[in-house]
Design a protein around this motif. Structure first.
Motif, PDB file in Angstrom:
ATOM      1  N   ALA A  19       0.933  -1.261   0.032  1.00 10.89           N
ATOM      2  CA  ALA A  19       0.065   0.042  -0.100  1.00 10.89           C
ATOM      3  C   ALA A  19       0.784   1.340   0.104  1.00 10.89           C
ATOM      4  N   CYS A  20       0.185   2.132  -0.424  1.00 11.98           N
ATOM      5  CA  CYS A  20       1.034   3.552  -0.336  1.00 11.98           C
ATOM      6  C   CYS A  20       1.309   3.872   1.171  1.00 11.98           C
ATOM      7  N   TYR A  21       2.575   4.333   1.381  1.00  9.28           N
ATOM      8  CA  TYR A  21       3.217   4.638   2.740  1.00  9.28           C
ATOM      9  C   TYR A  21       2.817   5.667   3.289  1.00  9.28           C
ATOM     10  N   ALA A  22       2.230   6.847   2.661  1.00  5.91           N
ATOM     11  CA  ALA A  22       1.546   8.007   3.002  1.00  5.91           C
ATOM     12  C   ALA A  22       0.346   7.912   3.266  1.00  5.91           C
ATOM     13  N   CYS A  23      -0.780   7.381   2.370  1.00 12.43           N
ATOM     14  CA  CYS A  23      -2.105   7.686   2.665  1.00 12.43           C
ATOM     15  C   CYS A  23      -2.523   5.991   2.990  1.00 12.43           C
ATOM     16  N   GLY A  24      -2.097   5.097   2.696  1.00 16.41           N
ATOM     17  CA  GLY A  24      -2.487   3.699   2.900  1.00 16.41           C
ATOM     18  C   GLY A  24      -3.215   2.959   2.075  1.00 16.41           C
ATOM     19  N   PHE A  61       5.461   6.961  -6.502  1.00 18.08           N
ATOM     20  CA  PHE A  61       4.425   8.169  -6.549  1.00 18.08           C
ATOM     21  C   PHE A  61       3.017   7.634  -6.386  1.00 18.08           C
ATOM     22  N   CYS A  62       2.433   8.445  -5.697  1.00 18.34           N
ATOM     23  CA  CYS A  62       1.002   7.810  -5.294  1.00 18.34           C
ATOM     24  C   CYS A  62       0.190   8.879  -5.859  1.00 18.34           C
ATOM     25  N   LYS A  63      -0.700   8.557  -6.826  1.00 22.84           N
ATOM     26  CA  LYS A  63      -1.438   9.766  -7.540  1.00 22.84           C
ATOM     27  C   LYS A  63      -2.894  10.010  -6.537  1.00 22.84           C
ATOM     28  N   HIS A  64      -2.971   9.063  -5.707  1.00 26.52           N
ATOM     29  CA  HIS A  64      -4.201   9.351  -4.876  1.00 26.52           C
ATOM     30  C   HIS A  64      -3.787  10.510  -3.792  1.00 26.52           C
ATOM     31  N   CYS A  65      -2.777  10.668  -3.190  1.00 26.68           N
ATOM     32  CA  CYS A  65      -2.363  11.439  -2.172  1.00 26.68           C
ATOM     33  C   CYS A  65      -1.097  12.508  -2.767  1.00 26.68           C
ATOM     34  N   HIS A  66      -0.644  12.258  -3.925  1.00 20.80           N
ATOM     35  CA  HIS A  66       0.255  12.883  -4.341  1.00 20.80           C
ATOM     36  C   HIS A  66       1.439  13.216  -3.535  1.00 20.80           C
ATOM     37  N   SER A  67       1.948  12.060  -3.250  1.00 22.28           N
ATOM     38  CA  SER A  67       3.253  11.943  -2.571  1.00 22.28           C
ATOM     39  C   SER A  67       4.128  10.807  -2.891  1.00 22.28           C
ATOM     40  N   THR A  68       5.329  10.963  -2.612  1.00 24.11           N
ATOM     41  CA  THR A  68       6.186   9.931  -2.992  1.00 24.11           C
ATOM     42  C   THR A  68       6.875   9.212  -1.749  1.00 24.11           C
TER      43      THR A  68
HETATM   44 ZN   LIG Z   1      -1.094   7.826  -1.171  1.00 27.22          ZN
END
Ligand SMILES: [Zn+2]
Length: 313
Positions: A19-24, A61-68
């Motif tokens: 999963a994305c480390y930032a938004c999960g 890069f996560c397009k859901h939360c725009h973070s890397t």
């Molecule tokens: Zn994310």
């Protein structure tokens, strides 16, 4: 590396994260690869060389939360350039008699890093202030230079020999403050305390351990007698110039257990200019002075009592 010939291993870290480390957000096609981040990680040295792992870590890069984010590995902690194995090695090395500075040099890290790693691996010992063993032993030892007092204090359970705690400074006011941290119930449970002849301990015990009996360490009692005997010998030595050398040279014979003196082997002794055995020399010495003779007999007597554990005597 930094002008030092080193071994460098090259690696690439890439796997599909769950999963994305930032938004999960669970991994899907909206989480895309986004180049690499390279870091130089310090590893335990190999064949005496400083060793590094040059690791290319995959970024996403996560397009859901725009973070890397950068992929994680068990080799090294996040935002750190010292491998976990190096930290373990430092912590293990701290068990040896070696300075932090030397550990730092050996592992190619700073002194501050070594201190930090040791602190993170070893938690400080906190004694239980509601319990003390029934029988205690007090002693002191020469501590490290940075310690507050010249001598540090150590005490242990006299039945198991286990160390209860160490106090940096053995001075009375420090120890009193230290022991008052223990509950009254814990202190009252102490039945005996073995000490040497350091007098402040006696007043400390009366105040802090009112129910404990003081036991004087027998080795220290004997030590007191042997010091007194030595003092007498030196007085005689300084008075009697003719026998000065003999009293000086054979001081060990006076302290030796009477029953272990040799009476058979005759060897040549230059100050007597003849062959003699230990018993003969001893009698020559103690017959020089009546006080010396009395001191010697008393010392041997005490030694005998202690050796045979004859407390009545
Ligand atoms: Zn994310």
């Amino acid at each position: 590396i930094k002008g030092v010939q080193s071994k460098v291993f090259y690696g690439q870290l890439t796997y599909q994260p769950k999963a994305c480390y930032a938004c999960g957000h669970v991994f899907d096609d909206q989480i895309i690869k986004h180049g690499f981040k390279t870091s130089l990680i310090k590893m335990p040295s190999i064949s005496g060389f400083h060793t590094y792992l040059k690791l290319r870590k995959q970024r996403y890069f996560c397009k859901h939360c725009h973070s890397t984010f950068t992929l994680k590995t068990s080799v090294v902690a996040k935002n750190c350039c010292i491998s976990n194995n190096t930290k373990v090695s430092i912590a293990l090395n701290a068990k040896d008699k070696i300075s932090e500075k030397d550990i730092a040099m050996k592992h190619n890290v700073s002194h501050a890093t070594v201190s930090r790693v040791i602190d993170s691996f070893y938690s400080y010992y906190q004694p239980n202030v509601h319990y003390l063993p029934k029988h205690l032993c007090f002693d002191e030892f020469k501590s490290v230079k940075s310690a507050a007092g010249a001598m540090s204090f150590i005490f242990c359970d006299s039945e198991t020999g286990e160390i209860v705690d160490i106090v940096e400074d053995r001075r009375l006011h420090v120890l009193k403050e230290y022991f008052l941290r223990y509950s009254k119930k814990a202190r009252d449970a102490v039945k005996t305390i073995v000490i040497d002849m350091y007098s402040p301990y006696i007043s400390l015990i009366h105040e802090v351990f009112p129910k404990a009996e003081i036991v004087l360490d027998k080795f220290h009692i004997l030590q007191l007698f042997s010091r007194a005997l030595n003092k007498t010998r030196i007085n005689v030595m300084n008075r009697d110039k003719k026998n000065y050398n003999k009293l000086k040279k054979y001081w060990k014979l006076l302290l030796k257990d009477q029953t272990k003196l040799d009476y058979k082997n005759y060897t040549y002794h230059r100050c007597f200019k003849k062959h003699m055995c230990e018993v003969e020399i001893l009698h020559y010495l103690i017959d020089l002075d009546s006080e010396l003779k009395a001191s010697y007999e008393l010392y041997q007597y005490v030694q005998h009592c202690i050796k045979t554990k004859d407390f009545e005597l």
